[in-house]
Design a protein around this motif. Structure first.
Motif, PDB file in Angstrom:
ATOM      1  N   ARG A 120      12.765   6.654  -1.185  1.00 46.36           N
ATOM      2  CA  ARG A 120      13.901   7.251  -1.893  1.00 46.36           C
ATOM      3  C   ARG A 120      15.090   6.307  -1.832  1.00 46.36           C
ATOM      4  NH1 ARG A 120      17.508   9.414   1.791  1.00 46.36           N
ATOM      5  NH2 ARG A 120      16.646   9.682   3.861  1.00 46.36           N
ATOM      6  N   ASN A 121      15.942   6.427  -2.828  1.00 47.27           N
ATOM      7  CA  ASN A 121      17.186   5.659  -2.868  1.00 47.27           C
ATOM      8  C   ASN A 121      18.227   6.311  -1.962  1.00 47.27           C
ATOM      9  OD1 ASN A 121      16.537   3.573  -4.683  1.00 47.27           O
ATOM     10  ND2 ASN A 121      16.845   4.928  -6.432  1.00 47.27           N
ATOM     11  N   LEU A 122      19.064   5.484  -1.351  1.00 46.66           N
ATOM     12  CA  LEU A 122      20.170   5.993  -0.543  1.00 46.66           C
ATOM     13  C   LEU A 122      21.402   6.234  -1.408  1.00 46.66           C
ATOM     14  CD1 LEU A 122      19.739   3.709   2.586  1.00 46.66           C
ATOM     15  CD2 LEU A 122      19.136   6.128   2.355  1.00 46.66           C
ATOM     16  N   LYS A 123      21.437   5.559  -2.560  1.00 41.20           N
ATOM     17  CA  LYS A 123      22.549   5.707  -3.499  1.00 41.20           C
ATOM     18  C   LYS A 123      21.959   5.952  -4.883  1.00 41.20           C
ATOM     19  CE  LYS A 123      25.307   2.177  -1.141  1.00 41.20           C
ATOM     20  NZ  LYS A 123      25.949   0.866  -1.301  1.00 41.20           N
ATOM     21  N   ASN A 124      22.766   6.470  -5.773  1.00 42.43           N
ATOM     22  CA  ASN A 124      22.348   6.632  -7.159  1.00 42.43           C
ATOM     23  C   ASN A 124      23.309   5.887  -8.060  1.00 42.43           C
ATOM     24  OD1 ASN A 124      20.007   8.306  -6.925  1.00 42.43           O
ATOM     25  ND2 ASN A 124      21.374   9.971  -6.307  1.00 42.43           N
ATOM     26  N   GLY A 125      22.803   5.452  -9.192  1.00 41.57           N
ATOM     27  CA  GLY A 125      23.619   4.735 -10.157  1.00 41.57           C
ATOM     28  C   GLY A 125      23.473   3.240 -10.024  1.00 41.57           C
ATOM     29  N   LEU A 144      12.473   4.031  -8.558  1.00 42.13           N
ATOM     30  CA  LEU A 144      13.529   3.640  -7.623  1.00 42.13           C
ATOM     31  C   LEU A 144      14.501   2.661  -8.274  1.00 42.13           C
ATOM     32  CD1 LEU A 144      11.372   3.152  -4.402  1.00 42.13           C
ATOM     33  CD2 LEU A 144      13.150   4.892  -4.721  1.00 42.13           C
ATOM     34  N   LEU A 145      13.965   1.668  -8.987  1.00 44.37           N
ATOM     35  CA  LEU A 145      14.820   0.667  -9.635  1.00 44.37           C
ATOM     36  C   LEU A 145      15.642   1.268 -10.776  1.00 44.37           C
ATOM     37  CD1 LEU A 145      12.299  -2.270  -9.591  1.00 44.37           C
ATOM     38  CD2 LEU A 145      14.485  -2.198  -8.377  1.00 44.37           C
ATOM     39  N   THR A 146      15.088   2.252 -11.456  1.00 39.64           N
ATOM     40  CA  THR A 146      15.840   2.930 -12.516  1.00 39.64           C
ATOM     41  C   THR A 146      17.048   3.644 -11.912  1.00 39.64           C
ATOM     42  OG1 THR A 146      13.888   3.181 -13.912  1.00 39.64           O
ATOM     43  CG2 THR A 146      15.713   4.705 -14.323  1.00 39.64           C
ATOM     44  N   GLY A 147      16.872   4.198 -10.710  1.00 33.19           N
ATOM     45  CA  GLY A 147      17.958   4.931 -10.063  1.00 33.19           C
ATOM     46  C   GLY A 147      19.015   4.050  -9.440  1.00 33.19           C
ATOM     47  N   ASN A 148      18.597   2.896  -8.846  1.00 33.54           N
ATOM     48  CA  ASN A 148      19.542   2.053  -8.130  1.00 33.54           C
ATOM     49  C   ASN A 148      18.860   0.743  -7.768  1.00 33.54           C
ATOM     50  OD1 ASN A 148      20.788   1.132  -5.330  1.00 33.54           O
ATOM     51  ND2 ASN A 148      22.314   2.430  -6.322  1.00 33.54           N
ATOM     52  N   LEU A 149      19.623  -0.340  -7.682  1.00 36.22           N
ATOM     53  CA  LEU A 149      19.056  -1.650  -7.352  1.00 36.22           C
ATOM     54  C   LEU A 149      19.193  -2.015  -5.870  1.00 36.22           C
ATOM     55  CD1 LEU A 149      20.220  -3.777 -10.426  1.00 36.22           C
ATOM     56  CD2 LEU A 149      18.082  -2.502 -10.109  1.00 36.22           C
ATOM     57  N   GLU A 150      19.848  -1.181  -5.090  1.00 27.40           N
ATOM     58  CA  GLU A 150      20.036  -1.470  -3.664  1.00 27.40           C
ATOM     59  C   GLU A 150      18.786  -1.095  -2.868  1.00 27.40           C
ATOM     60  OE1 GLU A 150      22.603  -3.275  -2.812  1.00 27.40           O
ATOM     61  OE2 GLU A 150      23.301  -3.121  -4.874  1.00 27.40           O
ATOM     62  N   THR A 151      18.737  -1.496  -1.604  1.00 22.15           N
ATOM     63  CA  THR A 151      17.578  -1.250  -0.751  1.00 22.15           C
ATOM     64  C   THR A 151      17.304   0.244  -0.612  1.00 22.15           C
ATOM     65  OG1 THR A 151      18.029  -3.278   0.469  1.00 22.15           O
ATOM     66  CG2 THR A 151      16.591  -1.675   1.535  1.00 22.15           C
ATOM     67  N   ALA A 152      16.027   0.604  -0.787  1.00 23.53           N
ATOM     68  CA  ALA A 152      15.583   1.992  -0.640  1.00 23.53           C
ATOM     69  C   ALA A 152      15.144   2.226   0.805  1.00 23.53           C
ATOM     70  CB  ALA A 152      14.436   2.274  -1.602  1.00 23.53           C
ATOM     71  N   THR A 153      14.795   3.453   1.120  1.00 17.69           N
ATOM     72  CA  THR A 153      14.288   3.799   2.447  1.00 17.69           C
ATOM     73  C   THR A 153      13.025   4.629   2.293  1.00 17.69           C
ATOM     74  OG1 THR A 153      14.923   4.674   4.615  1.00 17.69           O
ATOM     75  CG2 THR A 153      15.644   5.936   2.681  1.00 17.69           C
ATOM     76  N   ILE A 154      12.240   4.663   3.349  1.00 14.30           N
ATOM     77  CA  ILE A 154      11.022   5.473   3.346  1.00 14.30           C
ATOM     78  C   ILE A 154      11.042   6.399   4.544  1.00 14.30           C
ATOM     79  CG2 ILE A 154       9.657   3.744   4.591  1.00 14.30           C
ATOM     80  CD1 ILE A 154       7.234   4.604   2.844  1.00 14.30           C
ATOM     81  N   ASP A 155      10.570   7.633   4.354  1.00 16.40           N
ATOM     82  CA  ASP A 155      10.423   8.587   5.446  1.00 16.40           C
ATOM     83  C   ASP A 155       9.154   9.389   5.200  1.00 16.40           C
ATOM     84  OD1 ASP A 155      11.079  10.547   3.517  1.00 16.40           O
ATOM     85  OD2 ASP A 155      13.187  10.579   4.108  1.00 16.40           O
ATOM     86  N   GLU A 156       9.000  10.491   5.898  1.00 10.68           N
ATOM     87  CA  GLU A 156       7.775  11.287   5.774  1.00 10.68           C
ATOM     88  C   GLU A 156       7.560  11.823   4.354  1.00 10.68           C
ATOM     89  OE1 GLU A 156      11.183  13.828   6.990  1.00 10.68           O
ATOM     90  OE2 GLU A 156      10.286  12.065   7.933  1.00 10.68           O
ATOM     91  N   ASN A 157       8.598  11.822   3.545  1.00  9.90           N
ATOM     92  CA  ASN A 157       8.483  12.300   2.164  1.00  9.90           C
ATOM     93  C   ASN A 157       8.288  11.172   1.160  1.00  9.90           C
ATOM     94  OD1 ASN A 157       8.883  15.060   2.879  1.00  9.90           O
ATOM     95  ND2 ASN A 157      11.061  14.589   3.155  1.00  9.90           N
ATOM     96  N   GLY A 158       8.237   9.943   1.629  1.00  3.74           N
ATOM     97  CA  GLY A 158       8.038   8.801   0.739  1.00  3.74           C
ATOM     98  C   GLY A 158       9.310   7.992   0.539  1.00  3.74           C
ATOM     99  N   GLU A 160       0.821  -1.213   0.000  1.00  5.30           N
ATOM    100  CA  GLU A 160       0.000   0.000   0.000  1.00  5.30           C
ATOM    101  C   GLU A 160       0.852   1.259   0.000  1.00  5.30           C
ATOM    102  OE1 GLU A 160      -3.811  -0.618   2.639  1.00  5.30           O
ATOM    103  OE2 GLU A 160      -2.069  -1.465   3.685  1.00  5.30           O
ATOM    104  N   THR A 161       2.167   1.108   0.154  1.00  4.80           N
ATOM    105  CA  THR A 161       3.038   2.276   0.355  1.00  4.80           C
ATOM    106  C   THR A 161       3.699   2.802  -0.915  1.00  4.80           C
ATOM    107  OG1 THR A 161       5.041   0.988   0.838  1.00  4.80           O
ATOM    108  CG2 THR A 161       3.561   1.469   2.700  1.00  4.80           C
ATOM    109  N   PHE A 162       3.413   2.188  -2.048  1.00  2.00           N
ATOM    110  CA  PHE A 162       4.026   2.660  -3.293  1.00  2.00           C
ATOM    111  C   PHE A 162       3.139   2.314  -4.478  1.00  2.00           C
ATOM    112  CE2 PHE A 162       5.591  -1.613  -2.584  1.00  2.00           C
ATOM    113  CZ  PHE A 162       5.580  -2.206  -3.837  1.00  2.00           C
ATOM    114  N   THR A 163       3.494   2.866  -5.626  1.00  2.00           N
ATOM    115  CA  THR A 163       2.794   2.593  -6.877  1.00  2.00           C
ATOM    116  C   THR A 163       3.786   1.959  -7.851  1.00  2.00           C
ATOM    117  OG1 THR A 163       3.391   4.727  -7.842  1.00  2.00           O
ATOM    118  CG2 THR A 163       1.313   4.634  -6.557  1.00  2.00           C
TER     119      THR A 163
END
Length: 188
Positions: free
Chosen positions: A123-128, A107-121, A97-100
Motif C-alpha cells: 500500500r502507498n503511504l501517501k496519495n497523489g 501503486l504507481l498510479t496512486g503515488n511515486l514514493e516508496t510503498a510499504t507492505i504489511d499483512e494486508n499486502g 514474488e510479492t506483487f503482480t
C-alpha cells in the motif's frame, strides 16, 4: 552531502588506493562466463560464484529476469567479449514474488514514493502525484521460482540472437544457506 554519499566516496578512495594491477585487466572476462541474477542486496555473485575482478560478466536486474536489456547484455557478452557459458540465477525470498503487474501499476498510479507492505499486502503511504504509465510495463514478476528460471533459460535459448554454442544453466540461490541449487529442466 548525505551520509551515504560520504561513505561511498570514502570507500572508493580506500579501494582506489590499492587498485594496482587491476587497471591492466583485459576487457573480456577471463573465465568466459556470465551470470544473470537479481539486484537483491543479499546476493553477492563474487562470493557465491568465487569471482575476482576480471573473471565474469554479472548482469543484475529486479528478479534476475531475462528482460530484453538482460538479453542485450548477454548477446554482447558472447558476441564481442567471448563468454560461452551463462548462468541464470534467481533466489529464494525474492521481492518479485510479492506483487503482480496490477499491484505495482496500481501503486504507481496512486503515488511515486516508496510503498510499504504489511499483512494486508502492498500500500502507498501517501496519495497523489502518481502516474498510470506503470500499466504499460511488464514488470516480470515471479509466481513460481523454478518456473521463472526455466522460463528465462528457455527465453534466452530461443532468442534469435543467441548462439546455440552457448551453454545456459538455471539455478536458485538459497538466501538462508548461500547454496545455489540447479533447477530441473533449466539447462540448455
Amino acid at each position: 552531502m548525505s551520509k551515504i554519499l560520504k561513505e561511498v566516496e570514502a570507500a572508493n578512495q580506500k579501494y582506489a588506493a590499492s587498485f594496482g594491477e587491476k587497471g591492466n585487466l583485459p576487457m573480456p572476462p577471463g573465465r568466459k562466463f556470465a551470470i544473470l541474477t537479481c539486484m537483491d542486496a543479499r546476493l553477492d555473485p563474487a562470493k557465491y560464484a568465487g569471482l575476482s575482478e576480471g573473471d565474469a560478466h554479472v548482469i543484475r536486474n529486479a528478479g534476475g529476469r531475462a528482460s530484453n536489456d538482460a538479453i542485450r547484455s548477454l548477446v554482447i557478452s558472447h558476441k564481442l567479449l567471448g563468454t560461452n557459458e551463462w548462468f541464470v540465477i534467481h533466489h529464494t525470498n525474492c521481492g518479485m514474488e510479492t506483487f503482480t503487474n496490477d499491484v505495482i501499476s496500481g501503486l504507481l498510479t496512486g503515488n511515486l514514493e516508496t510503498a510499504t507492505i504489511d499483512e494486508n499486502g502492498w500500500r502507498n503511504l501517501k496519495n497523489g502525484g502518481g502516474s498510470p504509465e506503470g500499466k504499460y510495463i511488464n514488470w516480470l514478476t515471479i509466481k513460481n521460482l523454478e518456473d521463472s528460471v526455466r522460463e528465462d533459460v528457455q527465453r534466452i535459448r530461443k532468442h534469435p540472437l543467441v548462439s546455440t554454442s552457448v551453454s545456459i544453466y538455471g539455478y536458485i540461490f538459497d538466501v538462508k544457506t548461500g547454496k545455489i541449487n540447479a533447477v530441473e529442466g533449466a539447462v540448455a
